[in-house]
Design a protein around this motif. Structure first.
Motif, PDB file in Angstrom:
ATOM      1  N   GLU A  61       0.572   7.110 -56.125  1.00  0.00           N
ATOM      2  CA  GLU A  61       0.118   7.661 -57.412  1.00  0.00           C
ATOM      3  C   GLU A  61       0.228   9.184 -57.419  1.00  0.00           C
ATOM      4  N   ASP A  62      -0.151   9.790 -56.293  1.00  0.00           N
ATOM      5  CA  ASP A  62      -0.081  11.239 -56.165  1.00  0.00           C
ATOM      6  C   ASP A  62       1.380  11.712 -56.256  1.00  0.00           C
ATOM      7  N   MET A  63       2.283  10.997 -55.552  1.00  0.00           N
ATOM      8  CA  MET A  63       3.724  11.306 -55.636  1.00  0.00           C
ATOM      9  C   MET A  63       4.229  11.239 -57.068  1.00  0.00           C
ATOM     10  N   CYS A  64       3.789  10.199 -57.796  1.00  0.00           N
ATOM     11  CA  CYS A  64       4.242  10.023 -59.183  1.00  0.00           C
ATOM     12  C   CYS A  64       3.821  11.210 -60.022  1.00  0.00           C
ATOM     13  N   ASN A  65       2.528  11.595 -59.883  1.00  0.00           N
ATOM     14  CA  ASN A  65       2.016  12.688 -60.710  1.00  0.00           C
ATOM     15  C   ASN A  65       2.692  14.012 -60.403  1.00  0.00           C
ATOM     16  N   ARG A  66       3.029  14.219 -59.119  1.00  0.00           N
ATOM     17  CA  ARG A  66       3.537  15.536 -58.729  1.00  0.00           C
ATOM     18  C   ARG A  66       5.047  15.635 -58.728  1.00  0.00           C
ATOM     19  N   PHE A  67       5.750  14.484 -58.595  1.00  0.00           N
ATOM     20  CA  PHE A  67       7.167  14.627 -58.282  1.00  0.00           C
ATOM     21  C   PHE A  67       8.054  13.576 -58.955  1.00  0.00           C
TER      22      PHE A  67
ATOM     23  N   SER B  21      18.523   9.949 -51.369  1.00  0.00           N
ATOM     24  CA  SER B  21      18.465  10.835 -50.194  1.00  0.00           C
ATOM     25  C   SER B  21      17.802  12.155 -50.546  1.00  0.00           C
ATOM     26  N   THR B  22      18.104  12.682 -51.743  1.00  0.00           N
ATOM     27  CA  THR B  22      17.525  13.962 -52.157  1.00  0.00           C
ATOM     28  C   THR B  22      16.004  13.851 -52.276  1.00  0.00           C
ATOM     29  N   ILE B  23      15.538  12.749 -52.890  1.00  0.00           N
ATOM     30  CA  ILE B  23      14.091  12.539 -53.009  1.00  0.00           C
ATOM     31  C   ILE B  23      13.470  12.429 -51.618  1.00  0.00           C
ATOM     32  N   GLU B  24      14.140  11.674 -50.739  1.00  0.00           N
ATOM     33  CA  GLU B  24      13.587  11.477 -49.391  1.00  0.00           C
ATOM     34  C   GLU B  24      13.460  12.800 -48.642  1.00  0.00           C
ATOM     35  N   LYS B  25      14.441  13.682 -48.848  1.00  0.00           N
ATOM     36  CA  LYS B  25      14.386  14.978 -48.152  1.00  0.00           C
ATOM     37  C   LYS B  25      13.343  15.895 -48.790  1.00  0.00           C
ATOM     38  N   ALA B  26      13.093  15.740 -50.094  1.00  0.00           N
ATOM     39  CA  ALA B  26      12.178  16.649 -50.798  1.00  0.00           C
ATOM     40  C   ALA B  26      10.722  16.299 -50.532  1.00  0.00           C
ATOM     41  N   LEU B  27      10.399  15.013 -50.341  1.00  0.00           N
ATOM     42  CA  LEU B  27       8.994  14.601 -50.255  1.00  0.00           C
ATOM     43  C   LEU B  27       8.219  15.258 -49.099  1.00  0.00           C
ATOM     44  N   PRO B  28       8.781  15.357 -47.871  1.00  0.00           N
ATOM     45  CA  PRO B  28       8.002  15.995 -46.796  1.00  0.00           C
ATOM     46  C   PRO B  28       7.631  17.444 -47.120  1.00  0.00           C
ATOM     47  N   ALA B  29       8.504  18.157 -47.823  1.00  0.00           N
ATOM     48  CA  ALA B  29       8.210  19.546 -48.185  1.00  0.00           C
ATOM     49  C   ALA B  29       7.013  19.630 -49.129  1.00  0.00           C
ATOM     50  N   PHE B  32       4.279  14.862 -48.438  1.00  0.00           N
ATOM     51  CA  PHE B  32       4.272  13.401 -48.353  1.00  0.00           C
ATOM     52  C   PHE B  32       5.128  12.966 -47.167  1.00  0.00           C
ATOM     53  N   ASP B  33       4.436  12.547 -46.106  1.00  0.00           N
ATOM     54  CA  ASP B  33       5.177  12.120 -44.928  1.00  0.00           C
ATOM     55  C   ASP B  33       5.232  10.597 -44.865  1.00  0.00           C
ATOM     56  N   GLY B  34       6.049  10.109 -43.953  1.00  0.00           N
ATOM     57  CA  GLY B  34       6.094   8.663 -43.710  1.00  0.00           C
ATOM     58  C   GLY B  34       6.848   7.889 -44.768  1.00  0.00           C
ATOM     59  N   VAL B  35       7.706   8.566 -45.535  1.00  0.00           N
ATOM     60  CA  VAL B  35       8.499   7.874 -46.549  1.00  0.00           C
ATOM     61  C   VAL B  35       9.911   7.660 -46.010  1.00  0.00           C
ATOM     62  N   ALA B  36      10.435   6.455 -46.166  1.00  0.00           N
ATOM     63  CA  ALA B  36      11.781   6.150 -45.671  1.00  0.00           C
ATOM     64  C   ALA B  36      12.487   5.207 -46.632  1.00  0.00           C
TER      65      ALA B  36
END
Lengths: 84, 84
Positions: A61-67, B21-29, B32-36
Motif C-alpha cells: 500500500e505504501d509503495m502504491c501511494n508513493r511510487f 526492471s526499472t521499477i525493481e531498481k528504483a524501489l530500494p532507493a 522498499f527492500d526485498g522486492v524481486a
C-alpha cells in the motif's frame, strides 16, 4: 516469508481514458459487439519478502501511494498471497 | 446478460521487461527492500453482453487472440463474472 503481490492500477471513475475509448471503438469493426465501459490500466506483479501477510500488504500500500500509482487520478487494488 | 470481464496481459516468462526492471531498481532507493521479479503488464476491464458465461469467456478469448494481446510475447489471464 515470500509473498506474491499483484497490484492492479486503474484510472478513477470519471477520469477520461482515451486508450479504453479507442479499444471500445475498434472492437465492433472486428466483429465484437456488445462491449461497453472499456478501461485500461496497469498490472504490476512482484515477489516481496515480509514477516507476515499484514506487513506485506502495508508495504505494498505504501509503495502504491508513493511510487506505483498517482493517487490523484488512479486507484490501486492489491492482492497479496503467500508464495508457493 | 451482462458480464464483467477483466483481462490481465503479462509478458511471457523470458521476454525482457524493461519497465519492470526499472521499477525493481528504483524501489530500494525509496526504502522498499526485498522486492524481486517485477513484471508490468496491461489490465483491461469491460462489460460484455453475452448469452451465458461460457459464451462470454469464448468471446473474450477470441478478442485476446486477435486484438488485446500479442500472443507471440504476451499471455492473457481472463476473469469473467456476471455483472451485479
Amino acid at each position: 516469508m515470500i509473498f506474491d503481490c499483484h497490484v492492479d492500477v486503474q484510472l478513477r471513475p470519471g477520469i477520461s481514458d482515451p486508450q479504453g475509448s479507442t479499444i471500445e471503438k475498434a472492437l465492433p469493426a472486428l466483429g465484437f459487439d456488445g462491449v461497453a465501459g472499456v478501461r485500461v490500466g496497469k498490472s504490476v506483479m512482484f515477489r516481496l519478502e515480509a514477516d507476515d501477510e499484514a506487513a506485506a500488504r502495508r508495504e505494498v500500500e505504501d509503495m502504491c501511494n508513493r511510487f506505483l500509482t498517482n493517487p490523484v487520478i488512479e486507484d490501486a487494488s492489491i492482492r497479496v498471497s503467500a508464495s508457493s
